[in-house]
Each structure stands twice: as structure tokens, then as C-alpha cells.
Scaffold this motif. Structure first.
Motif, PDB file in Angstrom:
ATOM      1  N   GLU A 110       1.122  -1.092   0.147  1.00 25.48           N
ATOM      2  CA  GLU A 110       0.178  -0.080  -0.123  1.00 25.48           C
ATOM      3  C   GLU A 110       0.939   1.160  -0.085  1.00 25.48           C
ATOM      4  O   GLU A 110       2.146   1.224   0.427  1.00 25.48           O
ATOM      5  N   LEU A 111       0.279   2.122  -0.703  1.00 25.33           N
ATOM      6  CA  LEU A 111       1.111   3.525  -0.745  1.00 25.33           C
ATOM      7  C   LEU A 111       1.134   4.296   0.665  1.00 25.33           C
ATOM      8  O   LEU A 111      -0.130   4.689   0.961  1.00 25.33           O
ATOM      9  N   ALA A 112       2.164   4.337   1.397  1.00 24.31           N
ATOM     10  CA  ALA A 112       2.010   5.012   2.870  1.00 24.31           C
ATOM     11  C   ALA A 112       2.362   6.239   3.053  1.00 24.31           C
ATOM     12  O   ALA A 112       1.681   6.826   3.866  1.00 24.31           O
ATOM     13  N   ALA A 113       2.938   6.823   1.873  1.00 24.43           N
ATOM     14  CA  ALA A 113       3.185   8.237   2.113  1.00 24.43           C
ATOM     15  C   ALA A 113       3.668   8.816   0.659  1.00 24.43           C
ATOM     16  O   ALA A 113       4.053   8.003  -0.045  1.00 24.43           O
ATOM     17  N   TYR A 114       3.378   9.996   0.340  1.00 22.32           N
ATOM     18  CA  TYR A 114       3.649  10.640  -0.820  1.00 22.32           C
ATOM     19  C   TYR A 114       4.120  11.990  -0.816  1.00 22.32           C
ATOM     20  O   TYR A 114       3.832  12.596   0.205  1.00 22.32           O
ATOM     21  N   ALA A 115       5.365  12.572  -1.535  1.00 25.50           N
ATOM     22  CA  ALA A 115       5.749  13.781  -1.558  1.00 25.50           C
ATOM     23  C   ALA A 115       6.108  14.143  -2.783  1.00 25.50           C
ATOM     24  O   ALA A 115       6.301  13.202  -3.733  1.00 25.50           O
ATOM     25  N   GLN A 116       5.913  15.451  -3.030  1.00 25.00           N
ATOM     26  CA  GLN A 116       6.232  16.028  -4.516  1.00 25.00           C
ATOM     27  C   GLN A 116       7.175  17.311  -4.189  1.00 25.00           C
ATOM     28  O   GLN A 116       6.491  18.228  -3.539  1.00 25.00           O
ATOM     29  N   LEU A 117       8.056  17.551  -5.110  1.00 27.97           N
ATOM     30  CA  LEU A 117       8.718  18.560  -4.924  1.00 27.97           C
ATOM     31  C   LEU A 117       8.376  19.272  -6.371  1.00 27.97           C
ATOM     32  O   LEU A 117       8.779  18.824  -7.486  1.00 27.97           O
ATOM     33  N   GLY A 118       7.719  20.593  -6.325  1.00 33.86           N
ATOM     34  CA  GLY A 118       7.441  21.291  -7.560  1.00 33.86           C
ATOM     35  C   GLY A 118       8.202  22.218  -8.276  1.00 33.86           C
ATOM     36  O   GLY A 118       9.240  22.354  -7.821  1.00 33.86           O
ATOM     37  N   ARG A 119       7.643  22.893  -9.038  1.00 40.51           N
ATOM     38  CA  ARG A 119       8.510  23.854 -10.016  1.00 40.51           C
ATOM     39  C   ARG A 119       9.124  24.881  -9.284  1.00 40.51           C
ATOM     40  O   ARG A 119      10.267  25.518  -9.819  1.00 40.51           O
ATOM     41  N   GLU A 120       8.645  25.510  -8.198  1.00 43.59           N
ATOM     42  CA  GLU A 120       9.110  26.691  -7.494  1.00 43.59           C
ATOM     43  C   GLU A 120       9.777  26.321  -6.215  1.00 43.59           C
ATOM     44  O   GLU A 120       9.892  27.201  -5.291  1.00 43.59           O
ATOM     45  N   ARG A 121      10.306  25.027  -6.323  1.00 46.06           N
ATOM     46  CA  ARG A 121      11.020  24.252  -5.161  1.00 46.06           C
ATOM     47  C   ARG A 121      10.182  24.215  -3.675  1.00 46.06           C
ATOM     48  O   ARG A 121      10.491  24.363  -2.654  1.00 46.06           O
ATOM     49  N   GLN A 122       8.682  24.256  -4.015  1.00 46.25           N
ATOM     50  CA  GLN A 122       7.753  24.296  -3.079  1.00 46.25           C
ATOM     51  C   GLN A 122       7.376  22.784  -2.830  1.00 46.25           C
ATOM     52  O   GLN A 122       7.057  22.200  -4.090  1.00 46.25           O
ATOM     53  N   GLY A 123       7.268  22.217  -1.839  1.00 48.32           N
ATOM     54  CA  GLY A 123       7.002  20.602  -1.704  1.00 48.32           C
ATOM     55  C   GLY A 123       5.533  20.354  -0.906  1.00 48.32           C
ATOM     56  O   GLY A 123       5.079  21.556  -0.286  1.00 48.32           O
ATOM     57  N   GLU A 124       5.054  19.311  -1.135  1.00 47.10           N
ATOM     58  CA  GLU A 124       3.807  18.781  -0.450  1.00 47.10           C
ATOM     59  C   GLU A 124       3.966  17.626  -0.180  1.00 47.10           C
ATOM     60  O   GLU A 124       4.655  16.786  -0.708  1.00 47.10           O
ATOM     61  N   LEU A 125       3.561  16.973   1.133  1.00 43.39           N
ATOM     62  CA  LEU A 125       3.522  15.667   1.351  1.00 43.39           C
ATOM     63  C   LEU A 125       2.182  15.299   2.142  1.00 43.39           C
ATOM     64  O   LEU A 125       1.656  16.055   2.762  1.00 43.39           O
ATOM     65  N   VAL A 126       2.074  13.811   2.169  1.00 43.00           N
ATOM     66  CA  VAL A 126       1.133  13.346   2.729  1.00 43.00           C
ATOM     67  C   VAL A 126       1.217  11.928   3.297  1.00 43.00           C
ATOM     68  O   VAL A 126       2.010  11.036   2.460  1.00 43.00           O
ATOM     69  N   VAL A 127       0.932  11.605   4.521  1.00 41.10           N
ATOM     70  CA  VAL A 127       1.083  10.163   5.235  1.00 41.10           C
ATOM     71  C   VAL A 127      -0.404   9.524   5.275  1.00 41.10           C
ATOM     72  O   VAL A 127      -1.144  10.098   5.715  1.00 41.10           O
ATOM     73  N   HIS A 128      -0.351   8.248   4.726  1.00 38.63           N
ATOM     74  CA  HIS A 128      -1.496   7.446   4.845  1.00 38.63           C
ATOM     75  C   HIS A 128      -2.109   7.488   6.496  1.00 38.63           C
ATOM     76  O   HIS A 128      -1.153   7.008   7.226  1.00 38.63           O
ATOM     77  N   PRO A 129      -3.300   7.502   6.797  1.00 35.40           N
ATOM     78  CA  PRO A 129      -3.645   7.623   8.084  1.00 35.40           C
ATOM     79  C   PRO A 129      -3.273   6.310   8.909  1.00 35.40           C
ATOM     80  O   PRO A 129      -3.044   6.324   9.986  1.00 35.40           O
ATOM     81  N   ALA A 130      -3.194   5.318   8.147  1.00 33.80           N
ATOM     82  CA  ALA A 130      -2.829   4.037   8.695  1.00 33.80           C
ATOM     83  C   ALA A 130      -1.677   3.701   8.743  1.00 33.80           C
ATOM     84  O   ALA A 130      -0.931   2.640   9.536  1.00 33.80           O
TER      85      ALA A 130
END
Length: 300
Positions: free
Chosen positions: A54-74
């Protein structure tokens, strides 16, 4: 060279975001981040953490060097968030968004010495019958709907002028615009263009109706809501009394569609806009924070 996500990975990220939204009551990834799941671009990077298939967590580094991340509640409290944040920093992230600015996100940022550098407020208010009233513009000005294949260049020009100093909106490209127009929610009649006596485009109000958007109605119950997505006005026509009727025209369009509530996003330091929206009856719905290393938050 970064690789695009596979169809399976793409679906897994959406499932992960939906699970976090259900648990936290706030969408963990922005629209732009979700759109960039499809983007093959050297400055957009995807980080995926799998656990037990299962995908436990995901992050993205965007075009202006800004990031976002999320971790699955489980899969929380297992160090995935800290590892992804450290990885983003190591790849050059200047800042990372915490949508909803939840306590766990604040604690994670503090644990690595990051501080808030930007606050974005999501405001809402109920739509009332009077919002459907015809809008009166100063003499010589008009409002019409966007015409695909004709108005793209004019919209990009006005948007760039209006948001020259904005870190995201001011950098919208033709490719970005084309991808937005291709979304299921796009309605050309909801992208209102303000014109002068010569017919030249001098402003716009992009309204949006996302089927998943909810906000309080007059009775406090959550109902489908429209969005004041982008209001742009050529700086050359500031002070002519055009901003208020342009905003009202968008509200009238949303009210005419039968919507009972509306949302918008505004930076906390945009005091003039906040004052205007408060005067129009908007109140806080969510708060989103962008965190950065202390050295970036407090320049020497």
C-alpha cells in the motif's frame, strides 16, 4: 531525469489523498500538485513510500522548489513524514505546505527546525438570493464569458499583470492554462472577462465548481460550494470601482447555478483583500501554512 508516475502510482496517490481527506477533514494535496502527477518536467519530482503493498506516503517537489507531502492515516507515527520532509529538503525544497496546518504537521515542522513563512486562508460564506441580482458596472465596461481558442492570450496577459509578485499565480503558463481548461469542472461561462469600451480584456473572475467542494450554507450545514478561484484586474485600471462589481458578477454566476455557498483563498498578509472579503461576509474555513527552515524564515 525524473520519471512520470505510472497509471497505478497515479491512482494510488489519489487514493492516499482521499484517505487523508476523510481522516483529517482537509485535502492534503493542492490542485496544482494533483495536476502535476501527470507532468514530466525536470523540476517536478515524486517520492513514494510503499508498505505492505500500500502507498504509505507521498511527497512532491514542485516547480518553484515548493513541496507537499501526505502520510496515509494507517501508516502514521512510523517516521514517514519526517523522512519525506528530510528528503525534500535534501533535494532543494525551499518550503513545504501543510494544508489545514494540523497539529501533527506543526509538530513535524518544529521537530526539524522549520517555521511558518506564509499563511493562506480559505474563507467561505453562504450565497443568498440577493447575490443573484444583476451587477451594475461603471459606464463603458462589460462582462462576458471566456471563449476557448480566442481568449487564452488575453487571460494570460491580465493574469501575469495582476499577479506579477505572486509566487504561484503569477507564473501560470499557457500549458498550465490548457491543462486547467481540460479539467472536467471547467466551464467557459464561469470564466468571466471584464472588458473596456474598446472590447479589450482588462480583468477576469474565474469561478469554479468542483463537485467535491463543500462549505457551510446559511443554516450551517455542509453543501456543494462554488469557488472564487482567481480575480484579476489590470493594475492600470485600479481605482475605477471595478473590483467589487467584478467579484459580485462571479458570485451572481455561482448563485444562478443554484449553489448555496462559496469559498475562496487569500494570503494572510493581503490585508486589503482580506478586509474586502470580510466586508462581504466571508469567514475562516481552513488555514494552510507553508513552512521553511529557520534560516529562510528569519534571514540574517
Amino acid at each position: 531525469m525524473p520519471k512520470p508516475l505510472s497509471a497505478a502510482d497515479h491512482a494510488a496517490v489519489h487514493d492516499l489523498a482521499d484517505a487523508a481527506n476523510s481522516a483529517d477533514g482537509v485535502r492534503p494535496l493542492s490542485e496544482r500538485t494533483l495536476l502535476d502527477l501527470d507532468l514530466l518536467h525536470e523540476s517536478v519530482r515524486h517520492l513514494l513510500v510503499w508498505q505492505g503493498g500500500e502507498l504509505a506516503a507521498y511527497a512532491q517537489l514542485g516547480r518553484e522548489r515548493q513541496g507537499e507531502l501526505v502520510v496515509h492515516p494507517a501508516h502514521r507515527r512510523a517516521g514517514h513524514g519526517r523522512n519525506l520532509l528530510t528528503n525534500l529538503a535534501g533535494q532543494g525544497a525551499a518550503a513545504v505546505w501543510a494544508h489545514g496546518d494540523l497539529p501533527a504537521a506543526r509538530a513535524l515542522a518544529a521537530s526539524v527546525g522549520w517555521e511558518p513563512v506564509r499563511i493562506l486562508r480559505k474563507l467561505s460564506r453562504p450565497l443568498a438570493e440577493e447575490d443573484s441580482a444583476p451587477v451594475t458596472l461603471p459606464e463603458g465596461y462589460g462582462i462576458r464569458g471566456f471563449v476557448p481558442g480566442q481568449d487564452e492570450a488575453d487571460w494570460l496577459r491580465i493574469n501575469a499583470l495582476a499577479f506579477a509578485d505572486h509566487p504561484e499565480q503569477g507564473r501560470v503558463t499557457r500549458n498550465d492554462l490548457d491543462r486547467l481548461i481540460a479539467q472536467d469542472w471547467f466551464d467557459p461561462a464561469g470564466l468571466l472577462l471584464l472588458t473596456d469600451a474598446s472590447g479589450a480584456v482588462i480583468g477576469s473572475h474565474w469561478t469554479k465548481v468542483d463537485p467535491a467542494e463543500r462549505a457551510p450554507a446559511a443554516d450551517g450545514s455542509p453543501v456543494p460550494a462554488g469557488e472564487v478561484s482567481v480575480v484579476a484586474l489590470d493594475p492600470a485600471v485600479h481605482g475605477r470601482g471595478l473590483a467589487a462589481p467584478l467579484t459580485a458578477a462571479g458570485l451572481a454566476h455561482l448563485a444562478a447555478r443554484g449553489l448555496r455557498s462559496v469559498v475562496l483563498y487569500v494570503d494572510d498578509d493581503n490585508t486589503a483583500a482580506l478586509r474586502t472579503y470580510r466586508r462581504l461576509g466571508f469567514t475562516d474555513l481552513e488555514v494552510h501554512a507553508q513552512y521553511a527552515p529557520v534560516s529562510a524564515a528569519r534571514p540574517a
